[in-house]
Write a protein that holds these residues in place. Sequence first.
Motif, mmCIF file in Angstrom:
data_model
loop_
_atom_site.group_PDB
_atom_site.id
_atom_site.type_symbol
_atom_site.label_atom_id
_atom_site.label_comp_id
_atom_site.label_asym_id
_atom_site.label_seq_id
_atom_site.Cartn_x
_atom_site.Cartn_y
_atom_site.Cartn_z
ATOM 1 N N ASP A 15 43.839 76.968 22.308
ATOM 2 C CA ASP A 15 44.949 77.572 21.637
ATOM 3 C C ASP A 15 44.670 79.118 21.557
ATOM 4 N N GLY A 16 45.368 80.037 22.092
ATOM 5 C CA GLY A 16 45.201 81.451 21.730
ATOM 6 C C GLY A 16 44.596 82.067 23.020
ATOM 7 N N VAL A 17 44.313 81.386 24.065
ATOM 8 C CA VAL A 17 43.740 82.086 25.406
ATOM 9 C C VAL A 17 45.041 82.388 26.242
ATOM 10 N N ARG A 18 45.241 83.584 26.362
ATOM 11 C CA ARG A 18 46.328 84.254 26.810
ATOM 12 C C ARG A 18 46.139 84.418 28.650
ATOM 13 N N GLU A 19 44.973 84.860 28.688
ATOM 14 C CA GLU A 19 44.461 85.116 30.016
ATOM 15 C C GLU A 19 43.136 84.856 30.333
ATOM 16 N N LEU A 20 42.678 84.381 31.493
ATOM 17 C CA LEU A 20 41.482 83.990 31.924
ATOM 18 C C LEU A 20 41.208 84.514 33.212
ATOM 19 N N GLU A 21 40.063 85.358 33.512
ATOM 20 C CA GLU A 21 39.676 85.869 34.791
ATOM 21 C C GLU A 21 38.020 85.017 34.882
ATOM 22 N N THR A 22 38.097 84.523 36.029
ATOM 23 C CA THR A 22 36.707 83.962 36.269
ATOM 24 C C THR A 22 36.047 84.787 37.585
ATOM 25 N N ALA A 23 34.827 85.025 37.325
ATOM 26 C CA ALA A 23 34.008 85.708 38.362
ATOM 27 C C ALA A 23 33.062 84.785 38.465
ATOM 28 N N PRO A 24 32.985 83.941 39.677
ATOM 29 C CA PRO A 24 31.711 83.424 40.154
ATOM 30 C C PRO A 24 30.514 83.985 40.216
ATOM 31 N N VAL A 25 29.022 83.543 40.195
ATOM 32 C CA VAL A 25 28.013 84.574 40.331
ATOM 33 C C VAL A 25 27.620 84.032 41.475
ATOM 34 N N SER A 26 27.603 84.882 42.491
ATOM 35 C CA SER A 26 27.029 84.582 43.901
ATOM 36 C C SER A 26 25.542 84.498 44.082
#
Length: 148
Positions: A126-137
Amino acid sequence: MVLDAQDQAMLRVLSRDGRAGHGELAAAAGCSPATARRRLGQLRAAGVLRFDVEVPPRALGHHAEAWLWMKVRPARLTAVGAALAAHPEADVVAAVTGPANLMAGVTCRDTRDLYRYLTERVAPLDGVRELETAPVSRTVKRAGAAVP
């Protein structure tokens, strides 16, 4: 606790080699090994110094690392941060400023596990409005030493 020149000299040595012995630390600080040993104990007791073991995630069968950048409602920032910090997948969780206000570094067994983690554990918070995921290569440096 105020760090003196001897403390700083020992900490510089330890930052390069966390396994440095009391003799090496004493030589760098200009004191006896007994003094170096006693001062290290004081630094640890005061919370100024802690020892940590870094194990490459791949050695433990974890092949998917990612950085998560989240926009969390300010009223929920503390709660979401605490929830993420309790997840075994989370290596680091920090409140930040800029386009996101919470970030986390996570390690999962594989990309399927990472997907499940994001959709079943992070998304429902609850409270997460946006999530950006950056996989580590590729990791170039981890805890003081370059990774081959």
